[in-house]
Each structure stands twice: as C-alpha cells, then as structure tokens.
Design a protein around this motif. Sequence first.
Motif, PDB file in Angstrom:
ATOM      1  N   VAL A 117       0.579  -1.646   0.419  1.00 35.99           N
ATOM      2  CA  VAL A 117      -0.063  -0.184  -0.028  1.00 35.99           C
ATOM      3  C   VAL A 117       0.697   1.026   0.128  1.00 35.99           C
ATOM      4  CG1 VAL A 117      -0.319  -0.001   2.892  1.00 35.99           C
ATOM      5  CG2 VAL A 117      -1.861   1.139   1.153  1.00 35.99           C
ATOM      6  N   PHE A 118       2.020   1.472   1.019  1.00 33.30           N
ATOM      7  CA  PHE A 118       2.545   2.508   1.012  1.00 33.30           C
ATOM      8  C   PHE A 118       4.006   2.619  -0.332  1.00 33.30           C
ATOM      9  CE2 PHE A 118       1.922   1.174   5.315  1.00 33.30           C
ATOM     10  CZ  PHE A 118       0.802   2.408   5.223  1.00 33.30           C
ATOM     11  N   ALA A 119       3.969   1.420  -1.027  1.00 35.72           N
ATOM     12  CA  ALA A 119       5.555   1.479  -2.182  1.00 35.72           C
ATOM     13  C   ALA A 119       3.923   1.738  -2.751  1.00 35.72           C
ATOM     14  CB  ALA A 119       4.954   0.423  -2.260  1.00 35.72           C
ATOM     15  N   ALA A 120       2.782   1.784  -3.211  1.00 35.84           N
ATOM     16  CA  ALA A 120       2.124   2.215  -4.534  1.00 35.84           C
ATOM     17  C   ALA A 120       1.696   3.448  -4.129  1.00 35.84           C
ATOM     18  CB  ALA A 120       0.675   1.154  -4.767  1.00 35.84           C
ATOM     19  N   ALA A 121       1.629   4.256  -2.934  1.00 34.24           N
ATOM     20  CA  ALA A 121       1.529   5.554  -2.747  1.00 34.24           C
ATOM     21  C   ALA A 121       2.475   6.101  -2.747  1.00 34.24           C
ATOM     22  CB  ALA A 121       0.975   5.716  -1.383  1.00 34.24           C
ATOM     23  N   ALA A 122       3.622   5.572  -3.115  1.00 33.23           N
ATOM     24  CA  ALA A 122       4.887   6.611  -3.213  1.00 33.23           C
ATOM     25  C   ALA A 122       5.065   6.389  -5.177  1.00 33.23           C
ATOM     26  CB  ALA A 122       6.181   5.092  -3.220  1.00 33.23           C
TER      27      ALA A 122
END
Length: 264
Positions: A117-122
Amino acid sequence: MALEPKVYIVGAGPGDPDLITVKGLKILQQADVVLYTDSLVNDDLIAQAGEHAEVLQSSGMDLEQMVDVMVQAVRAGKSVARVHTGDPSMYGAVLEQFVLLKQNEVSYEIIPGVSSVFAAAAVLGAELTVPDLTQTVILTRAEGRTPVPEREKLRDLASHHCTVALFLSATLTKKVVKEFIEAGWSENTPVAVVQRATWPDQKIVRTTLNKLDEDMRQAGIRMHAMILAGWSLDPTITDRDAHRSKLYDKTFTHGYRRGVKASE
C-alpha cells in the motif's frame, strides 16, 4: 555474529530488492534456512542469501509442511528466515504459523517490511492523508471467497468517505464499484491502481470509480494489484496549493518552533 536458532518472519517489501530493511537483509544473508514465498518475493533478493543457506520455496507447501520445515530446522540448532512479501502483518497469513510454532515451542521474531500500500502510494507520488480532505486511511479488501466480518462490509467502511486501500480485490472490481456507489461516493471519485508496485513491469492505472472495472480490464490487471480510492488520489491535487498542514505553518507553535503572528 551467528543468528539465534529461531524463526525470523521477514517482510521482503513490495518487490524492489532494495526495499527490504537493513535488518531484514542481514537476517536473510545470515540465516541457515531461507523459506520464501516464491510466487511473490523477488528472486534477486533471495539470491542474496548466504552460500551456506538451504533455500526452499513455499508455494508448493501447505501450512503444516511449512511449519514442519521451520520446526525441524530450529530443533537442529539452525536459524530460519521465513520471507514474506510486503509486510507480514498485512494479509500475510502469519498468525496460523505463529500458532503452530508456539505449539511446537519454537520462538519467532517479526521483521517488518514495506507494505504494497505504501509502495503504491510512493510510485503514484501520493500522500494518503491530506489536511482538510482526509485524515484516515482504511486498509481492507473486498469480500470474495473469504468472507469479511459483518461490521466490515466495504459499503459500511466506505461510508466514512476517507482514503480506502484495497488489497486482494483486483478480480472484484464490479462489486467494489457497486459498494462504493451505495456508500454515497461520486462516480467521479479518483481511483489509482498499481499492479506489482516497484517491480520492473509495474503497471499504473489512473481512473475514476465509474470507469474502474473497464480500465482495469483493458489494462489486463486481475491480480497483484493495489487499489487506492479517494480524493487524495486526485492527479491534479498538486496543481493547487490548498491543503497545507499546520506542522510547517509559520504561525503554528509546537515544541521545536515558536510561531509568529500572521502579520509578521
């Protein structure tokens, strides 16, 4: 220094081998046995295991087989790196492993990783919590073959109108759209989909709620995808200066800086 003979549950991160934590990499390099989710974890990362290590793939094993491998290794005085994709705490199916390890009196330690989820946001260049817009992120999944608790139906969660991150839901987009609409979401709500975030073949789809299913179908995305929905995903949000935080506001006083009056 040799690792203690126990099981280390290591979060490998979303795909890019460089996104494992320093601690996780050290354990991977030192462990006597490496058991990894070969359908999800990057082989380039596993290649950094020590030459002495026994490297095993877990995709063909059931729960009892996996745990037996770990238990027998620890009882033989060996350290085990059980490598999971992303962060083990998010849809990692690790609790069931903990239960059996505990029954066998085998100790374990969890090493967190970067969640998809945080990789996608990045890779989207997105902030999921935007002042005056949304300050909450709900991490969930659509209900498919595995049910969700009655109080956690997507329609009810979406009623909060905050940012929603959907794991394991790429094949359920028609259901997702229906439940968001029933929760009162606008058909024009921004949605972003990232398949295999941080892998060389990652795909990004920016769309709106009413076009989500069709755009994902055209992109051929039906697995390994993170769906992020809400106005924090608006691709034009960086075109305007409308959502400043208090943290860096020159008039805001906090423990490390005294604010000044607006007229100063």
